[in-house]
Design a protein around this motif. Structure first.
Motif, PDB file in Angstrom:
ATOM      1  N   THR A 175       0.842  -1.197   0.000  1.00 47.30           N
ATOM      2  CA  THR A 175       0.000   0.000   0.000  1.00 47.30           C
ATOM      3  C   THR A 175       0.874   1.241   0.000  1.00 47.30           C
ATOM      4  O   THR A 175       2.081   1.191   0.260  1.00 47.30           O
ATOM      5  CB  THR A 175      -0.917   0.038   1.239  1.00 47.30           C
ATOM      6  OG1 THR A 175      -0.113   0.277   2.406  1.00 47.30           O
ATOM      7  CG2 THR A 175      -1.674  -1.278   1.388  1.00 47.30           C
ATOM      8  N   VAL A 176       0.232   2.365  -0.230  1.00 43.92           N
ATOM      9  CA  VAL A 176       0.935   3.638  -0.248  1.00 43.92           C
ATOM     10  C   VAL A 176       1.584   3.933   1.098  1.00 43.92           C
ATOM     11  O   VAL A 176       2.599   4.643   1.179  1.00 43.92           O
ATOM     12  CB  VAL A 176      -0.035   4.774  -0.655  1.00 43.92           C
ATOM     13  CG1 VAL A 176      -1.107   4.962   0.407  1.00 43.92           C
ATOM     14  CG2 VAL A 176       0.704   6.085  -0.901  1.00 43.92           C
ATOM     15  N   ASN A 177       1.035   3.378   2.177  1.00 44.38           N
ATOM     16  CA  ASN A 177       1.556   3.676   3.507  1.00 44.38           C
ATOM     17  C   ASN A 177       2.990   3.212   3.705  1.00 44.38           C
ATOM     18  O   ASN A 177       3.723   3.771   4.534  1.00 44.38           O
ATOM     19  CB  ASN A 177       0.661   3.035   4.571  1.00 44.38           C
ATOM     20  CG  ASN A 177      -0.739   3.617   4.570  1.00 44.38           C
ATOM     21  OD1 ASN A 177      -0.925   4.825   4.531  1.00 44.38           O
ATOM     22  ND2 ASN A 177      -1.743   2.748   4.592  1.00 44.38           N
ATOM     23  N   GLU A 178       3.410   2.202   2.979  1.00 45.79           N
ATOM     24  CA  GLU A 178       4.755   1.662   3.145  1.00 45.79           C
ATOM     25  C   GLU A 178       5.797   2.356   2.267  1.00 45.79           C
ATOM     26  O   GLU A 178       6.981   2.017   2.326  1.00 45.79           O
ATOM     27  CB  GLU A 178       4.765   0.164   2.832  1.00 45.79           C
ATOM     28  CG  GLU A 178       4.048  -0.700   3.842  1.00 45.79           C
ATOM     29  CD  GLU A 178       4.329  -2.172   3.614  1.00 45.79           C
ATOM     30  OE1 GLU A 178       5.462  -2.619   3.887  1.00 45.79           O
ATOM     31  OE2 GLU A 178       3.424  -2.883   3.133  1.00 45.79           O
ATOM     32  N   LEU A 179       5.380   3.314   1.479  1.00 41.76           N
ATOM     33  CA  LEU A 179       6.281   3.915   0.501  1.00 41.76           C
ATOM     34  C   LEU A 179       7.524   4.512   1.146  1.00 41.76           C
ATOM     35  O   LEU A 179       8.643   4.329   0.671  1.00 41.76           O
ATOM     36  CB  LEU A 179       5.549   4.991  -0.302  1.00 41.76           C
ATOM     37  CG  LEU A 179       6.363   5.684  -1.389  1.00 41.76           C
ATOM     38  CD1 LEU A 179       6.799   4.687  -2.447  1.00 41.76           C
ATOM     39  CD2 LEU A 179       5.565   6.817  -2.021  1.00 41.76           C
ATOM     40  N   ILE A 180       7.354   5.253   2.238  1.00 40.42           N
ATOM     41  CA  ILE A 180       8.475   5.885   2.935  1.00 40.42           C
ATOM     42  C   ILE A 180       8.508   5.366   4.362  1.00 40.42           C
ATOM     43  O   ILE A 180       7.559   5.560   5.120  1.00 40.42           O
ATOM     44  CB  ILE A 180       8.346   7.422   2.951  1.00 40.42           C
ATOM     45  CG1 ILE A 180       8.221   7.972   1.530  1.00 40.42           C
ATOM     46  CG2 ILE A 180       9.532   8.039   3.688  1.00 40.42           C
ATOM     47  CD1 ILE A 180       9.465   7.812   0.682  1.00 40.42           C
ATOM     48  N   GLU A 181       9.589   4.680   4.732  1.00 40.88           N
ATOM     49  CA  GLU A 181       9.761   4.176   6.091  1.00 40.88           C
ATOM     50  C   GLU A 181      10.761   5.067   6.825  1.00 40.88           C
ATOM     51  O   GLU A 181      11.809   5.429   6.278  1.00 40.88           O
ATOM     52  CB  GLU A 181      10.289   2.743   6.075  1.00 40.88           C
ATOM     53  CG  GLU A 181       9.300   1.727   5.540  1.00 40.88           C
ATOM     54  CD  GLU A 181       8.286   1.285   6.577  1.00 40.88           C
ATOM     55  OE1 GLU A 181       8.370   1.770   7.718  1.00 40.88           O
ATOM     56  OE2 GLU A 181       7.426   0.457   6.233  1.00 40.88           O
ATOM     57  N   MET A 182      10.447   5.416   8.061  1.00 36.29           N
ATOM     58  CA  MET A 182      11.335   6.215   8.900  1.00 36.29           C
ATOM     59  C   MET A 182      11.855   5.370  10.053  1.00 36.29           C
ATOM     60  O   MET A 182      11.169   4.449  10.522  1.00 36.29           O
ATOM     61  CB  MET A 182      10.597   7.443   9.448  1.00 36.29           C
ATOM     62  CG  MET A 182      10.113   8.414   8.382  1.00 36.29           C
ATOM     63  SD  MET A 182      11.498   9.254   7.592  1.00 36.29           S
ATOM     64  CE  MET A 182      10.605  10.309   6.428  1.00 36.29           C
ATOM     65  N   ASP A 183      13.067   5.680  10.523  1.00 39.76           N
ATOM     66  CA  ASP A 183      13.623   4.989  11.676  1.00 39.76           C
ATOM     67  C   ASP A 183      14.635   5.887  12.375  1.00 39.76           C
ATOM     68  O   ASP A 183      14.825   7.047  11.991  1.00 39.76           O
ATOM     69  CB  ASP A 183      14.244   3.644  11.273  1.00 39.76           C
ATOM     70  CG  ASP A 183      15.346   3.790  10.239  1.00 39.76           C
ATOM     71  OD1 ASP A 183      16.277   4.597  10.464  1.00 39.76           O
ATOM     72  OD2 ASP A 183      15.305   3.107   9.202  1.00 39.76           O
ATOM     73  N   LYS A 184      15.301   5.352  13.388  1.00 41.81           N
ATOM     74  CA  LYS A 184      16.179   6.155  14.236  1.00 41.81           C
ATOM     75  C   LYS A 184      17.434   6.648  13.517  1.00 41.81           C
ATOM     76  O   LYS A 184      18.160   7.503  14.047  1.00 41.81           O
ATOM     77  CB  LYS A 184      16.588   5.352  15.472  1.00 41.81           C
ATOM     78  CG  LYS A 184      17.465   4.148  15.173  1.00 41.81           C
ATOM     79  CD  LYS A 184      17.807   3.410  16.456  1.00 41.81           C
ATOM     80  CE  LYS A 184      18.797   2.282  16.209  1.00 41.81           C
ATOM     81  NZ  LYS A 184      19.115   1.554  17.461  1.00 41.81           N
ATOM     82  N   ASN A 185      17.716   6.123  12.345  1.00 43.10           N
ATOM     83  CA  ASN A 185      18.877   6.563  11.568  1.00 43.10           C
ATOM     84  C   ASN A 185      18.567   7.749  10.657  1.00 43.10           C
ATOM     85  O   ASN A 185      19.445   8.195   9.911  1.00 43.10           O
ATOM     86  CB  ASN A 185      19.405   5.415  10.708  1.00 43.10           C
ATOM     87  CG  ASN A 185      19.974   4.288  11.547  1.00 43.10           C
ATOM     88  OD1 ASN A 185      20.482   4.515  12.643  1.00 43.10           O
ATOM     89  ND2 ASN A 185      19.875   3.071  11.045  1.00 43.10           N
ATOM     90  N   TYR A 186      17.338   8.259  10.713  1.00 41.32           N
ATOM     91  CA  TYR A 186      16.913   9.272   9.749  1.00 41.32           C
ATOM     92  C   TYR A 186      17.875  10.453   9.669  1.00 41.32           C
ATOM     93  O   TYR A 186      18.357  10.814   8.581  1.00 41.32           O
ATOM     94  CB  TYR A 186      15.504   9.778  10.097  1.00 41.32           C
ATOM     95  CG  TYR A 186      15.088  10.980   9.277  1.00 41.32           C
ATOM     96  CD1 TYR A 186      14.708  10.831   7.943  1.00 41.32           C
ATOM     97  CD2 TYR A 186      15.104  12.260   9.821  1.00 41.32           C
ATOM     98  CE1 TYR A 186      14.344  11.927   7.183  1.00 41.32           C
ATOM     99  CE2 TYR A 186      14.740  13.364   9.069  1.00 41.32           C
ATOM    100  CZ  TYR A 186      14.364  13.191   7.746  1.00 41.32           C
ATOM    101  OH  TYR A 186      14.025  14.278   6.986  1.00 41.32           O
TER     102      TYR A 186
END
Length: 357
Positions: A92-103
């Protein structure tokens, strides 16, 4: 999707590449909570001539998402026999950009690379401007402030004339409008999210798709600048067995991909980012790849996020033997040329000895 040829970064690149995992251990000191001015739940998307909210699937907000405590996703595509296939999954579109602690660390590294190697990691033709503008406008006006409201918010500019996107992590304000040139917009996009983007347009002769613009800070063993204006099949010429196994199906799939449909895959070929014998410093590289078609320009956007895992990490998870088998598996399956193509003869024996010790 494979976009691989044998190519090496400038001498300082291996050092920078390894710094990713070191930088991620630093304490990230600043983050600001913001409240969107248009809504208590999600920012109101900005209407422009190039994009409208209704062109895209709805984005699900993550109002409590804390990037500072979110570990990078783990992808373990270790198969005992390597077969060259598309291996795509619906998403889905929701998974397009993943963020995490390394951002924050990754964004700073991306900006450094774009400043030092601008002609290698950035390129565009004038014809790609509508596509680049379309993606940028939607990302800054809708996707990012909706999906990650604790990281991005839409607010009035200092002069109060037009809204801006406030990056609550860096404290920067970004224009909601794309730059004058696609290259300028790609540079902004490359310093905003930790994903690489390649834009492919239908070829002028109606045969296949052609790469017309990109921002790629972490390509997998190839120089993207040498691929500009090449068709999909020509980009993949160096890939073993691509012509026989994937060329026709890839062209057909790209041609039929409809706007609003998002697909993903993990690059299933184990690859160590170091060629020396220090297994403590070596990294397993996995790409989290996405493919979708923009609703207005009809361009194809191929994006990927690069993930690095240490060999001790793999061993601690009890997957040492699985990765060792996957290294051997490059010789098996329907594309045995991948063992040489991925230079497994250089690093494979050392890696397997460590993983199975």
């Amino acid at each position: 999707m494979y976009l691989d040829t044998i190519w090496h970064w400038p001498p300082m690149w291996p050092t920078l590449f390894c710094c990713i995992s070191l930088l991620s251990s630093f304490v990230l000191l600043f983050s600001t909570w913001g409240k969107a001015i248009y809504s208590t739940t999600a920012p109101k998307p900005q209407s422009t001539d190039s994009t409208h909210e209704d062109d895209y699937p709805p984005v699900e907000p993550l109002p409590d998402f804390d990037w500072k405590t979110t570990e990078p996703i783990k992808i373990r595509p270790f198969n005992p026999k390597y077969n060259l296939t598309m291996s795509i999954q619906q998403t889905t579109v929701n998974e397009l950009i993943e963020m995490d602690k390394n951002y924050l660390d990754r964004i700073m590294l991306r900006r450094k690379l774009m400043a030092e190697f601008p002609n290698t990691v950035l390129a565009s033709e004038d014809s790609v401007k509508p596509a680049v503008d379309e993606l940028y406008t939607w990302l800054v006006g809708t996707y990012l402030p909706t999906r990650y409201p604790r990281m991005f918010e839409v607010r009035p500019s200092a002069g109060g004339i037009s809204p801006v996107l406030r990056n609550l992590i860096t404290g920067e304000d970004l224009s909601m409008s794309p730059g004058e040139t696609p290259r300028e917009t790609l540079k902004t996009l490359g310093g905003l999210v930790d994903d690489d983007f390649l834009f492919l347009l239908p070829s002028e002769d109606g045969d296949s798709f052609t790469l017309k613009g990109f921002v790629t800070c972490f390509p997998n063993g190839f120089n993207t600048s040498k691929k500009l204006n090449m068709k999909l099949r020509d980009i993949h010429k160096p890939v073993p067995s691509y012509k026989e196994k994937l060329e026709k199906s890839m062209d057909r799939y790209f041609a039929k991909l409809k706007p609003g449909r998002f697909v993903k895959r993990a690059n299933p070929v184990p690859l160590l980012s170091m060629t020396h014998a220090d297994m403590q410093k070596a990294r397993v590289r996995v790409e989290r790849q996405f493919l979708h078609r923009l609703p207005r320009s009809k361009a194809i956007v191929f994006s990927f996020k690069t993930l690095l895992y240490t060999l001790p990490e793999i061993k601690e998870e009890g997957l040492g033997d699985a990765l060792a088998d996957a290294i051997d598996g490059l010789n098996d399956g329907n594309a045995p040329g991948f063992h040489f193509y991925k230079r497994a003869a250089v690093w494979g024996a050392s890696a397997k000895a460590y993983l199975q010790s």
